[in-house]
Design a protein around this motif. Structure first.
Motif, PDB file in Angstrom:
ATOM      1  N   THR A   1      -7.922   4.672 -10.720  1.00 47.77           N
ATOM      2  CA  THR A   1      -6.739   3.942 -11.166  1.00 47.77           C
ATOM      3  C   THR A   1      -6.779   2.542 -10.578  1.00 47.77           C
ATOM      4  O   THR A   1      -7.579   2.247  -9.679  1.00 47.77           O
ATOM      5  CB  THR A   1      -5.465   4.657 -10.701  1.00 47.77           C
ATOM      6  OG1 THR A   1      -5.426   4.627  -9.258  1.00 47.77           O
ATOM      7  CG2 THR A   1      -5.425   6.098 -11.193  1.00 47.77           C
ATOM      8  N   ALA A   2      -5.918   1.672 -11.069  1.00 51.90           N
ATOM      9  CA  ALA A   2      -5.864   0.305 -10.545  1.00 51.90           C
ATOM     10  C   ALA A   2      -5.571   0.291  -9.042  1.00 51.90           C
ATOM     11  O   ALA A   2      -6.254  -0.417  -8.293  1.00 51.90           O
ATOM     12  CB  ALA A   2      -4.833  -0.507 -11.315  1.00 51.90           C
ATOM     13  N   PRO A   3      -4.580   1.059  -8.541  1.00 51.10           N
ATOM     14  CA  PRO A   3      -4.345   1.071  -7.093  1.00 51.10           C
ATOM     15  C   PRO A   3      -5.556   1.563  -6.307  1.00 51.10           C
ATOM     16  O   PRO A   3      -5.833   1.058  -5.211  1.00 51.10           O
ATOM     17  CB  PRO A   3      -3.158   2.028  -6.940  1.00 51.10           C
ATOM     18  CG  PRO A   3      -2.438   1.939  -8.245  1.00 51.10           C
ATOM     19  CD  PRO A   3      -3.525   1.802  -9.264  1.00 51.10           C
ATOM     20  N   GLN A   4      -6.301   2.514  -6.855  1.00 48.71           N
ATOM     21  CA  GLN A   4      -7.483   3.002  -6.162  1.00 48.71           C
ATOM     22  C   GLN A   4      -8.570   1.941  -6.091  1.00 48.71           C
ATOM     23  O   GLN A   4      -9.252   1.806  -5.072  1.00 48.71           O
ATOM     24  CB  GLN A   4      -8.016   4.256  -6.864  1.00 48.71           C
ATOM     25  CG  GLN A   4      -7.161   5.491  -6.641  1.00 48.71           C
ATOM     26  CD  GLN A   4      -7.612   6.674  -7.482  1.00 48.71           C
ATOM     27  OE1 GLN A   4      -8.155   6.507  -8.577  1.00 48.71           O
ATOM     28  NE2 GLN A   4      -7.385   7.881  -6.980  1.00 48.71           N
ATOM     29  N   ARG A   5      -8.733   1.175  -7.160  1.00 47.41           N
ATOM     30  CA  ARG A   5      -9.726   0.091  -7.138  1.00 47.41           C
ATOM     31  C   ARG A   5      -9.365  -0.940  -6.076  1.00 47.41           C
ATOM     32  O   ARG A   5     -10.230  -1.415  -5.325  1.00 47.41           O
ATOM     33  CB  ARG A   5      -9.806  -0.595  -8.499  1.00 47.41           C
ATOM     34  CG  ARG A   5     -10.398   0.250  -9.596  1.00 47.41           C
ATOM     35  CD  ARG A   5     -10.544  -0.567 -10.870  1.00 47.41           C
ATOM     36  NE  ARG A   5     -10.222   0.205 -12.049  1.00 47.41           N
ATOM     37  CZ  ARG A   5     -10.165  -0.278 -13.270  1.00 47.41           C
ATOM     38  NH1 ARG A   5     -10.401  -1.561 -13.480  1.00 47.41           N
ATOM     39  NH2 ARG A   5      -9.860   0.490 -14.287  1.00 47.41           N
ATOM     40  N   VAL A   6      -8.085  -1.308  -6.014  1.00 52.24           N
ATOM     41  CA  VAL A   6      -7.645  -2.290  -5.026  1.00 52.24           C
ATOM     42  C   VAL A   6      -7.795  -1.728  -3.613  1.00 52.24           C
ATOM     43  O   VAL A   6      -8.270  -2.425  -2.706  1.00 52.24           O
ATOM     44  CB  VAL A   6      -6.183  -2.707  -5.290  1.00 52.24           C
ATOM     45  CG1 VAL A   6      -5.708  -3.669  -4.205  1.00 52.24           C
ATOM     46  CG2 VAL A   6      -6.059  -3.364  -6.661  1.00 52.24           C
ATOM     47  N   ALA A   7      -7.408  -0.482  -3.420  1.00 55.95           N
ATOM     48  CA  ALA A   7      -7.520   0.149  -2.104  1.00 55.95           C
ATOM     49  C   ALA A   7      -8.979   0.190  -1.654  1.00 55.95           C
ATOM     50  O   ALA A   7      -9.293  -0.103  -0.486  1.00 55.95           O
ATOM     51  CB  ALA A   7      -6.937   1.558  -2.144  1.00 55.95           C
TER      52      ALA A   7
ATOM     53  N   ALA B   1      -1.704  -6.325 -13.857  1.00 56.64           N
ATOM     54  CA  ALA B   1      -2.071  -4.986 -13.382  1.00 56.64           C
ATOM     55  C   ALA B   1      -2.385  -5.024 -11.889  1.00 56.64           C
ATOM     56  O   ALA B   1      -2.076  -4.078 -11.150  1.00 56.64           O
ATOM     57  CB  ALA B   1      -3.264  -4.449 -14.165  1.00 56.64           C
ATOM     58  N   LEU B   2      -2.988  -6.117 -11.438  1.00 49.80           N
ATOM     59  CA  LEU B   2      -3.260  -6.264 -10.006  1.00 49.80           C
ATOM     60  C   LEU B   2      -1.949  -6.343  -9.233  1.00 49.80           C
ATOM     61  O   LEU B   2      -1.813  -5.715  -8.170  1.00 49.80           O
ATOM     62  CB  LEU B   2      -4.092  -7.518  -9.752  1.00 49.80           C
ATOM     63  CG  LEU B   2      -4.409  -7.819  -8.284  1.00 49.80           C
ATOM     64  CD1 LEU B   2      -5.319  -6.748  -7.698  1.00 49.80           C
ATOM     65  CD2 LEU B   2      -5.063  -9.199  -8.141  1.00 49.80           C
TER      66      LEU B   2
ATOM     67  N   LEU C   1      -9.745 -11.987  -7.922  1.00 46.73           N
ATOM     68  CA  LEU C   1      -9.825 -10.594  -7.489  1.00 46.73           C
ATOM     69  C   LEU C   1      -9.544  -9.666  -8.659  1.00 46.73           C
ATOM     70  O   LEU C   1     -10.218  -8.641  -8.824  1.00 46.73           O
ATOM     71  CB  LEU C   1      -8.838 -10.328  -6.350  1.00 46.73           C
ATOM     72  CG  LEU C   1      -8.774  -8.870  -5.856  1.00 46.73           C
ATOM     73  CD1 LEU C   1     -10.144  -8.416  -5.342  1.00 46.73           C
ATOM     74  CD2 LEU C   1      -7.723  -8.718  -4.770  1.00 46.73           C
ATOM     75  N   ALA C   2      -8.567 -10.019  -9.462  1.00 48.07           N
ATOM     76  CA  ALA C   2      -8.256  -9.207 -10.641  1.00 48.07           C
ATOM     77  C   ALA C   2      -9.481  -9.094 -11.539  1.00 48.07           C
ATOM     78  O   ALA C   2      -9.847  -7.993 -11.983  1.00 48.07           O
ATOM     79  CB  ALA C   2      -7.084  -9.814 -11.415  1.00 48.07           C
ATOM     80  N   GLY C   3     -10.132 -10.217 -11.805  1.00 49.50           N
ATOM     81  CA  GLY C   3     -11.324 -10.199 -12.636  1.00 49.50           C
ATOM     82  C   GLY C   3     -12.445  -9.393 -12.014  1.00 49.50           C
ATOM     83  O   GLY C   3     -13.160  -8.661 -12.701  1.00 49.50           O
TER      84      GLY C   3
ATOM     85  N   SER D   1       1.949  -3.647  -5.580  1.00 43.55           N
ATOM     86  CA  SER D   1       3.309  -3.121  -5.384  1.00 43.55           C
ATOM     87  C   SER D   1       3.276  -1.635  -5.062  1.00 43.55           C
ATOM     88  O   SER D   1       4.012  -1.153  -4.184  1.00 43.55           O
ATOM     89  CB  SER D   1       4.159  -3.368  -6.636  1.00 43.55           C
ATOM     90  OG  SER D   1       4.347  -4.756  -6.852  1.00 43.55           O
ATOM     91  N   SER D   2       2.416  -0.894  -5.760  1.00 44.62           N
ATOM     92  CA  SER D   2       2.342   0.547  -5.529  1.00 44.62           C
ATOM     93  C   SER D   2       1.726   0.882  -4.176  1.00 44.62           C
ATOM     94  O   SER D   2       1.932   1.975  -3.649  1.00 44.62           O
ATOM     95  CB  SER D   2       1.542   1.218  -6.650  1.00 44.62           C
ATOM     96  OG  SER D   2       0.169   0.886  -6.557  1.00 44.62           O
ATOM     97  N   LEU D   3       0.956  -0.060  -3.611  1.00 42.84           N
ATOM     98  CA  LEU D   3       0.310   0.183  -2.319  1.00 42.84           C
ATOM     99  C   LEU D   3       1.226  -0.117  -1.138  1.00 42.84           C
ATOM    100  O   LEU D   3       0.828   0.090   0.011  1.00 42.84           O
ATOM    101  CB  LEU D   3      -0.971  -0.654  -2.205  1.00 42.84           C
ATOM    102  CG  LEU D   3      -2.129  -0.250  -3.137  1.00 42.84           C
ATOM    103  CD1 LEU D   3      -3.304  -1.207  -2.964  1.00 42.84           C
ATOM    104  CD2 LEU D   3      -2.572   1.178  -2.867  1.00 42.84           C
ATOM    105  N   ARG D   4       2.419  -0.592  -1.428  1.00 44.44           N
ATOM    106  CA  ARG D   4       3.351  -0.857  -0.332  1.00 44.44           C
ATOM    107  C   ARG D   4       3.655   0.401   0.465  1.00 44.44           C
ATOM    108  O   ARG D   4       3.846   0.364   1.679  1.00 44.44           O
ATOM    109  CB  ARG D   4       4.657  -1.446  -0.881  1.00 44.44           C
ATOM    110  CG  ARG D   4       4.526  -2.877  -1.383  1.00 44.44           C
ATOM    111  CD  ARG D   4       5.817  -3.337  -2.029  1.00 44.44           C
ATOM    112  NE  ARG D   4       5.671  -4.656  -2.656  1.00 44.44           N
ATOM    113  CZ  ARG D   4       6.535  -5.172  -3.500  1.00 44.44           C
ATOM    114  NH1 ARG D   4       7.622  -4.475  -3.857  1.00 44.44           N
ATOM    115  NH2 ARG D   4       6.333  -6.376  -4.030  1.00 44.44           N
TER     116      ARG D   4
END
Length: 228
Positions: free
Chosen positions: A155-161, A197-198, A187-189, A203-206
C-alpha cells in the motif's frame, strides 16, 4: 541551458565508484574516463525528450534527475528519480536508437555523459566493459522487478514506511530524524505515488509516530513503523 565542465577530482571519485565503472581494470577505466564529458544543468532543464535520437547515456554526479513519460493529454508519470552515482539510458547500448522517456533536472545538477557508440565499440574490444554493461543492465532489471512487485503488493503507507526505514537503517535507535534530500514531489515520483497519495500516506503514518515538517521527518517510534 547546459554548460560543459571539467571533470574535477570530486566528480571523478564519484564516477569511478559507480557500479558501472567500479569493477573495471585500470586500462578499461582509463579508456572510459577519456571519453566522458561533464555537463551542468539548471533546475527544470530538459536533458533529452522521449523519441529524440539517443547519443549518450548518463551518470549523475550531483543533484537529482527526474525520468518521466507523458501521455497524449500531457499527463506525467514518473519512472525513476536518479541521484549521485546513478546511471540512466544505458539500456540503449544494445537496444533502440531513441530515448524512451524524458529526463529533467529536478535541481541544479552535474552529469557525466558517455557516447553510446563509443562505449559499444569499446565493449567489443574490452572484456571488462562488456561485463560492466551486462552487470549494470542486470541490476536495473532486478530493481525494476522489485519496483513492479512493490507497486502491486504494498500500500502507499507501506511504500513510504519502507523508504523511511531504509533512510534510518544505520541509526540503531528507537526514534529518528530524517531530512529528505529532495522535495516531497520527487519522493512521490520515486515511490510511484501521486503527490496527494503521498500526503495521505504520511497522514496515515501519524499513528506510528511519523510527523512531517517540510523536508524534515520525525519518527518517534521506529519499531511501530516497522509494523506497518
Amino acid at each position: 541551458m547546459n554548460k560543459s565542465l571539467k571533470l574535477n577530482t570530486r566528480d571523478k571519485n564519484i564516477l569511478i565508484k559507480t557500479p558501472f565503472l567500479a569493477n573495471l581494470g585500470s586500462h578499461a577505466l582509463n579508456r572510459m574516463l577519456e571519453i566522458v564529458t561533464v555537463n551542468g544543468y539548471e533546475a527544470r532543464d530538459i536533458l533529452f525528450r522521449e523519441g529524440e535520437f539517443a547519443e549518450h547515456f548518463y551518470c549523475v554526479l550531483s543533484g537529482y534527475v527526474r525520468l518521466y513519460r507523458l501521455n497524449k493529454d500531457g499527463r506525467e508519470a514518473d519512472i525513476r528519480i536518479c541521484g549521485p552515482g546513478d546511471t540512466f539510458a544505458e539500456c540503449l547500448l544494445y537496444k533502440g536508437d531513441t530515448y524512451r522517456y524524458n529526463a529533467q533536472a529536478a535541481e541544479p545538477i552535474t552529469v557525466a555523459r558517455f557516447e553510446l557508440q563509443k562505449v559499444r565499440d569499446m565493449a567489443e574490444q574490452e572484456h571488462d566493459v562488456a561485463k560492466a554493461v551486462i552487470q549494470c543492465l542486470s541490476t536495473h532489471l532486478m530493481s525494476t522487478m522489485d519496483c513492479v512487485a512493490n507497486d502491486r503488493l504494498q500500500t502507499a503507507p507501506q511504500r513510504v514506511a519502507h523508504y523511511l526505514l531504509d533512510q534510518c537503517a544505520t541509526q540503531d535507535c528507537a526514534s529518528a530524524s530524517i531530512r529528505l534530500p529532495f522535495q516531497k514531489s520527487l519522493l512521490a515520483g520515486k515511490l510511484g505515488l501521486a503527490p496527494e497519495a503521498l500526503s495521505r500516506a504520511f497522514s496515515s503514518l501519524r499513528r506510528a509516530g511519523v510527523t512531517v515538517r517540510g523536508r524534515v521527518i520525525q519518527i518517534s517510534d521506529v519499531s511501530a513503523l516497522k509494523q506497518i
